[in-house]
Scaffold this motif. Structure first.
Motif, PDB file in Angstrom:
ATOM      1  N   VAL A 281     -14.439   6.195  -2.755  1.00 10.16           N
ATOM      2  CA  VAL A 281     -13.565   5.629  -1.752  1.00 10.16           C
ATOM      3  C   VAL A 281     -13.682   3.972  -1.701  1.00 10.16           C
TER       4      VAL A 281
ATOM      5  N   ASP B  18     -12.365   1.777  -3.079  1.00 11.13           N
ATOM      6  CA  ASP B  18     -10.772   1.032  -2.822  1.00 11.13           C
ATOM      7  C   ASP B  18     -10.337   1.209  -1.342  1.00 11.13           C
ATOM      8  N   LYS B  19     -10.850   1.936  -0.534  1.00 11.55           N
ATOM      9  CA  LYS B  19     -10.367   2.252   0.916  1.00 11.55           C
ATOM     10  C   LYS B  19     -11.062   1.289   1.939  1.00 11.55           C
ATOM     11  N   ILE B  20     -12.119   0.808   1.454  1.00  4.48           N
ATOM     12  CA  ILE B  20     -13.129   0.221   2.403  1.00  4.48           C
ATOM     13  C   ILE B  20     -12.869  -1.282   2.700  1.00  4.48           C
ATOM     14  N   SER B  21     -12.841  -1.742   3.812  1.00  3.14           N
ATOM     15  CA  SER B  21     -12.448  -3.240   4.189  1.00  3.14           C
ATOM     16  C   SER B  21     -13.957  -3.448   4.807  1.00  3.14           C
TER      17      SER B  21
ATOM     18  N   GLU C 272      -2.313  -3.077   5.946  1.00  2.00           N
ATOM     19  CA  GLU C 272      -2.144  -2.604   4.749  1.00  2.00           C
ATOM     20  C   GLU C 272      -2.210  -1.039   4.957  1.00  2.00           C
ATOM     21  N   THR C 273      -3.025  -0.578   5.982  1.00  2.00           N
ATOM     22  CA  THR C 273      -3.045   0.828   6.084  1.00  2.00           C
ATOM     23  C   THR C 273      -1.568   1.636   6.288  1.00  2.00           C
TER      24      THR C 273
END
Length: 218
Positions: A6, A8-11, A215-216
């Protein structure tokens, strides 16, 4: 590293540092030393006292430092007794350098900021951290840092700190002795820390958080 599926989903959004943590004048630093250590210079370890903070190994490393350097430096622990602290407090009863160790208990923010700014160095050999706020607060206060070569601390401090293996007492002691003997190194770390700390402010964190939200839902 832990969840590559995951990635690419972590900020990653870092903490900010409270503005109360900042360099203080010579007179202010001397006053805080008089209050807590009878005027002696001191290493500071900030944070609640429990096993993850690694206070036992720090005590053992401080013993090695005292034996080798014959220094008047003291060791101050600033934080409340949190959990599973009994082994730590029990060991202090027979600790050879007990008179050189100060436990402040919980401190309000302004007092902790003053104590941080007055320290010879922040020593933070924690086994694991999600951020390591005392490291960042010390850098913003113009105080050199010794911390652990693991977890989040290297990401936060970069080249503005000295690193030790938190499981290795000699490693921690070596860095205590290194920063004590090398005044030029102390100065370099202070300057690097002040610059590094500029990256951690709440306006930046808020902006990054808002961007992640946008972005979400985009």
């Amino acid at each position: 590293d832990q969840y590559p599926e995951v990635a690419d989903k972590i900020s990653v959004i870092h903490n900010g540092i409270r503005s109360s943590f900042h360099p203080q004048s010579y007179e202010e630093r001397e006053a805080i030393k008089q209050k807590y250590t009878d005027g002696a210079a001191y290493f500071l370890s900030a944070g609640s006292i429990h096993p993850r903070k690694n206070g036992m190994n720090l005590l053992k490393a401080f013993s090695l430092f005292k034996k080798r350097q014959q220094s008047s430096l003291k060791l101050v622990f600033a934080g409340r007794l949190a959990w599973k602290y009994e082994a730590f407090t029990q060991s202090l009863k027979s600790y050879k350098y007990r008179n050189d160790v100060i436990l402040t208990g919980y401190l309000p923010d302004e007092e902790l900021a003053a104590l941080t700014a007055g320290a010879y160095a922040m020593v933070y050999p924690s086994f694991f951290e999600g951020f390591g706020l005392p490291v960042a607060e010390a850098m913003q206060s113009g105080v050199p840092v010794i911390t652990s070569e693991n977890s989040a601390m290297q990401e936060i401090a970069g080249d503005a700190a000295l690193y030790a293996d938190p499981h290795n007492i000699q490693s921690i002691a070596d860095q205590l002795m290194r920063i004590y003997k090398d005044e030029r190194l102390r100065g370099e770390l202070q300057l690097k820390g002040l610059e590094r700390a500029k990256a951690f402010d709440w306006d930046t964190a808020a902006s990054q958080c808002w961007k992640a939200i946008e972005e979400t839902i985009a």
